[in-house]
Structures are given as C-alpha cells and as structure tokens.
Design a protein around this motif. Sequence first.
Motif, PDB file in Angstrom:
ATOM      1  N   ALA A   1       0.823  -1.211   0.000  1.00 47.55           N
ATOM      2  CA  ALA A   1       0.000   0.000   0.000  1.00 47.55           C
ATOM      3  C   ALA A   1       0.855   1.260   0.000  1.00 47.55           C
ATOM      4  O   ALA A   1       0.504   2.251  -0.644  1.00 47.55           O
ATOM      5  N   CYS A   2       1.976   1.221   0.683  1.00 51.86           N
ATOM      6  CA  CYS A   2       2.857   2.390   0.751  1.00 51.86           C
ATOM      7  C   CYS A   2       3.704   2.567  -0.500  1.00 51.86           C
ATOM      8  O   CYS A   2       4.113   3.674  -0.832  1.00 51.86           O
ATOM      9  N   ALA A   3       3.966   1.486  -1.208  1.00 53.89           N
ATOM     10  CA  ALA A   3       4.862   1.531  -2.367  1.00 53.89           C
ATOM     11  C   ALA A   3       4.184   2.022  -3.639  1.00 53.89           C
ATOM     12  O   ALA A   3       4.860   2.484  -4.561  1.00 53.89           O
ATOM     13  N   ILE A   4       2.884   1.936  -3.703  1.00 52.96           N
ATOM     14  CA  ILE A   4       2.175   2.295  -4.932  1.00 52.96           C
ATOM     15  C   ILE A   4       1.959   3.805  -4.980  1.00 52.96           C
ATOM     16  O   ILE A   4       1.377   4.390  -4.072  1.00 52.96           O
ATOM     17  N   ASP A   5       2.442   4.415  -6.061  1.00 54.77           N
ATOM     18  CA  ASP A   5       2.285   5.846  -6.264  1.00 54.77           C
ATOM     19  C   ASP A   5       1.114   6.057  -7.221  1.00 54.77           C
ATOM     20  O   ASP A   5       1.275   5.995  -8.440  1.00 54.77           O
ATOM     21  N   ALA A   6      -0.066   6.252  -6.649  1.00 55.56           N
ATOM     22  CA  ALA A   6      -1.272   6.428  -7.459  1.00 55.56           C
ATOM     23  C   ALA A   6      -2.268   7.285  -6.697  1.00 55.56           C
ATOM     24  O   ALA A   6      -2.237   7.356  -5.464  1.00 55.56           O
ATOM     25  N   ARG A   7      -3.139   7.931  -7.425  1.00 54.13           N
ATOM     26  CA  ARG A   7      -4.188   8.750  -6.782  1.00 54.13           C
ATOM     27  C   ARG A   7      -5.200   7.877  -6.064  1.00 54.13           C
ATOM     28  O   ARG A   7      -5.691   8.219  -5.002  1.00 54.13           O
ATOM     29  N   TYR A   8      -5.536   6.728  -6.657  1.00 56.35           N
ATOM     30  CA  TYR A   8      -6.492   5.797  -6.070  1.00 56.35           C
ATOM     31  C   TYR A   8      -5.892   4.400  -6.002  1.00 56.35           C
ATOM     32  O   TYR A   8      -5.153   3.989  -6.898  1.00 56.35           O
ATOM     33  N   LEU A   9      -6.241   3.675  -4.949  1.00 62.55           N
ATOM     34  CA  LEU A   9      -5.897   2.262  -4.824  1.00 62.55           C
ATOM     35  C   LEU A   9      -7.202   1.494  -4.641  1.00 62.55           C
ATOM     36  O   LEU A   9      -8.073   1.936  -3.898  1.00 62.55           O
ATOM     37  N   LEU A  10      -7.322   0.369  -5.300  1.00 58.40           N
ATOM     38  CA  LEU A  10      -8.477  -0.514  -5.126  1.00 58.40           C
ATOM     39  C   LEU A  10      -7.933  -1.868  -4.710  1.00 58.40           C
ATOM     40  O   LEU A  10      -7.105  -2.451  -5.409  1.00 58.40           O
ATOM     41  N   PHE A  11      -8.404  -2.357  -3.590  1.00 57.96           N
ATOM     42  CA  PHE A  11      -7.871  -3.580  -3.008  1.00 57.96           C
ATOM     43  C   PHE A  11      -9.030  -4.504  -2.676  1.00 57.96           C
ATOM     44  O   PHE A  11      -9.995  -4.106  -2.036  1.00 57.96           O
ATOM     45  N   SER A  12      -8.930  -5.740  -3.106  1.00 58.77           N
ATOM     46  CA  SER A  12      -9.956  -6.747  -2.837  1.00 58.77           C
ATOM     47  C   SER A  12      -9.396  -7.759  -1.844  1.00 58.77           C
ATOM     48  O   SER A  12      -8.249  -8.188  -1.966  1.00 58.77           O
ATOM     49  N   TYR A  13     -10.217  -8.133  -0.854  1.00 61.55           N
ATOM     50  CA  TYR A  13      -9.748  -9.075   0.156  1.00 61.55           C
ATOM     51  C   TYR A  13     -10.923  -9.850   0.726  1.00 61.55           C
ATOM     52  O   TYR A  13     -11.996  -9.298   0.949  1.00 61.55           O
ATOM     53  N   SER A  14     -10.712 -11.116   0.986  1.00 59.56           N
ATOM     54  CA  SER A  14     -11.753 -11.989   1.531  1.00 59.56           C
ATOM     55  C   SER A  14     -11.698 -12.025   3.052  1.00 59.56           C
ATOM     56  O   SER A  14     -10.617 -11.949   3.640  1.00 59.56           O
ATOM     57  N   ASN A  15     -12.842 -12.177   3.674  1.00 51.52           N
ATOM     58  CA  ASN A  15     -12.869 -12.316   5.127  1.00 51.52           C
ATOM     59  C   ASN A  15     -12.263 -13.644   5.583  1.00 51.52           C
ATOM     60  O   ASN A  15     -12.049 -13.858   6.763  1.00 51.52           O
ATOM     61  N   LYS A  16     -11.958 -14.527   4.646  1.00 59.01           N
ATOM     62  CA  LYS A  16     -11.340 -15.807   4.984  1.00 59.01           C
ATOM     63  C   LYS A  16      -9.813 -15.723   4.973  1.00 59.01           C
ATOM     64  O   LYS A  16      -9.126 -16.708   5.191  1.00 59.01           O
ATOM     65  N   GLY A  17      -9.286 -14.529   4.727  1.00 62.45           N
ATOM     66  CA  GLY A  17      -7.840 -14.346   4.725  1.00 62.45           C
ATOM     67  C   GLY A  17      -7.297 -14.193   6.140  1.00 62.45           C
ATOM     68  O   GLY A  17      -8.027 -14.241   7.129  1.00 62.45           O
ATOM     69  N   LYS A  18      -6.010 -13.993   6.239  1.00 62.54           N
ATOM     70  CA  LYS A  18      -5.342 -13.862   7.541  1.00 62.54           C
ATOM     71  C   LYS A  18      -5.728 -12.579   8.266  1.00 62.54           C
ATOM     72  O   LYS A  18      -5.800 -12.534   9.484  1.00 62.54           O
ATOM     73  N   LEU A  19      -5.932 -11.501   7.498  1.00 59.74           N
ATOM     74  CA  LEU A  19      -6.197 -10.204   8.093  1.00 59.74           C
ATOM     75  C   LEU A  19      -7.689  -9.969   8.263  1.00 59.74           C
ATOM     76  O   LEU A  19      -8.500 -10.470   7.487  1.00 59.74           O
ATOM     77  N   LYS A  20      -8.023  -9.174   9.239  1.00 63.14           N
ATOM     78  CA  LYS A  20      -9.404  -8.776   9.478  1.00 63.14           C
ATOM     79  C   LYS A  20      -9.670  -7.455   8.760  1.00 63.14           C
ATOM     80  O   LYS A  20      -8.741  -6.703   8.436  1.00 63.14           O
ATOM     81  N   LYS A  21     -10.934  -7.176   8.561  1.00 65.21           N
ATOM     82  CA  LYS A  21     -11.328  -5.932   7.895  1.00 65.21           C
ATOM     83  C   LYS A  21     -10.708  -4.722   8.610  1.00 65.21           C
ATOM     84  O   LYS A  21     -10.180  -3.817   7.954  1.00 65.21           O
ATOM     85  N   GLN A  22     -10.752  -4.695   9.926  1.00 61.96           N
ATOM     86  CA  GLN A  22     -10.227  -3.552  10.675  1.00 61.96           C
ATOM     87  C   GLN A  22      -8.718  -3.403  10.482  1.00 61.96           C
ATOM     88  O   GLN A  22      -8.214  -2.279  10.419  1.00 61.96           O
ATOM     89  N   ASP A  23      -8.000  -4.500  10.349  1.00 61.83           N
ATOM     90  CA  ASP A  23      -6.555  -4.429  10.078  1.00 61.83           C
ATOM     91  C   ASP A  23      -6.310  -3.662   8.778  1.00 61.83           C
ATOM     92  O   ASP A  23      -5.428  -2.795   8.706  1.00 61.83           O
ATOM     93  N   LEU A  24      -7.086  -4.004   7.762  1.00 61.08           N
ATOM     94  CA  LEU A  24      -6.909  -3.365   6.459  1.00 61.08           C
ATOM     95  C   LEU A  24      -7.334  -1.900   6.503  1.00 61.08           C
ATOM     96  O   LEU A  24      -6.664  -1.039   5.921  1.00 61.08           O
ATOM     97  N   LEU A  25      -8.418  -1.603   7.206  1.00 60.64           N
ATOM     98  CA  LEU A  25      -8.830  -0.201   7.349  1.00 60.64           C
ATOM     99  C   LEU A  25      -7.738   0.606   8.035  1.00 60.64           C
ATOM    100  O   LEU A  25      -7.446   1.741   7.629  1.00 60.64           O
ATOM    101  N   ASP A  26      -7.123   0.041   9.051  1.00 57.73           N
ATOM    102  CA  ASP A  26      -6.040   0.731   9.759  1.00 57.73           C
ATOM    103  C   ASP A  26      -4.852   0.996   8.842  1.00 57.73           C
ATOM    104  O   ASP A  26      -4.295   2.091   8.836  1.00 57.73           O
ATOM    105  N   VAL A  27      -4.464  -0.001   8.057  1.00 52.53           N
ATOM    106  CA  VAL A  27      -3.341   0.158   7.134  1.00 52.53           C
ATOM    107  C   VAL A  27      -3.667   1.190   6.060  1.00 52.53           C
ATOM    108  O   VAL A  27      -2.888   2.120   5.813  1.00 52.53           O
ATOM    109  N   PHE A  28      -4.810   1.047   5.428  1.00 55.73           N
ATOM    110  CA  PHE A  28      -5.149   1.918   4.296  1.00 55.73           C
ATOM    111  C   PHE A  28      -5.433   3.355   4.726  1.00 55.73           C
ATOM    112  O   PHE A  28      -5.208   4.287   3.952  1.00 55.73           O
TER     113      PHE A  28
END
Length: 86
Positions: free
Chosen positions: A15-42
């Motif tokens: 997320a930090c390495a991409i130089d873009a105006r918008y980022l779109l990221f898709s993730y499943s709730n069955k992954g290692k991270l929780k929704k709140q983890d991703l919200l915190d990062v993004f």
Amino acid sequence: STKYDVVLREVRDLACAIDARYLLFSYSNKGKLKKQDLLDVFSTRGRVSCQGFSHKENVQKNLTTNNLWLGDSAPNLEYLFLIETT
C-alpha cells in the motif's frame, strides 16, 4: 501457512509503495487479516471506503490437503477497499 504479521507487513509495504491517486484492493474475510486491520493500514494513505458483499467460495477449498479450511461454514465475504491517497 503464512503468519499474520508477515501478511500485515506485506500489505502495508504494498500500500505504501504504490504511487497512485487511487488504490483498489480486494480481500476476503477468509484471509489472515481482518477488515479492521486493512482499514487501519489503508487509512494511513488517505480516505478509505469499504464495501462488502457475499462471494462464492473457491471450489478448491474442499480439495485442500492440509484440512485448514475444511469445516469453515462462516459466510464468505469479499471486501473492496477504495483508497483516495493524500
């Protein structure tokens, strides 16, 4: 199996390495991270909106050889995170 802290670090680095105006990221709730983890990062990159929706599970789920996914009957959700970077 990949550890939680490794996945979190890699998503943060990506997320930090991409130089873009918008980022779109898709993730499943069955992954290692929780929704709140991703919200915190993004949220460190800018304004975040998130939409979740039901998603059909991968048919290979039942073909796993390590049985880690078997018996998981929780609904499968896919989240789309849209980040407007600042």
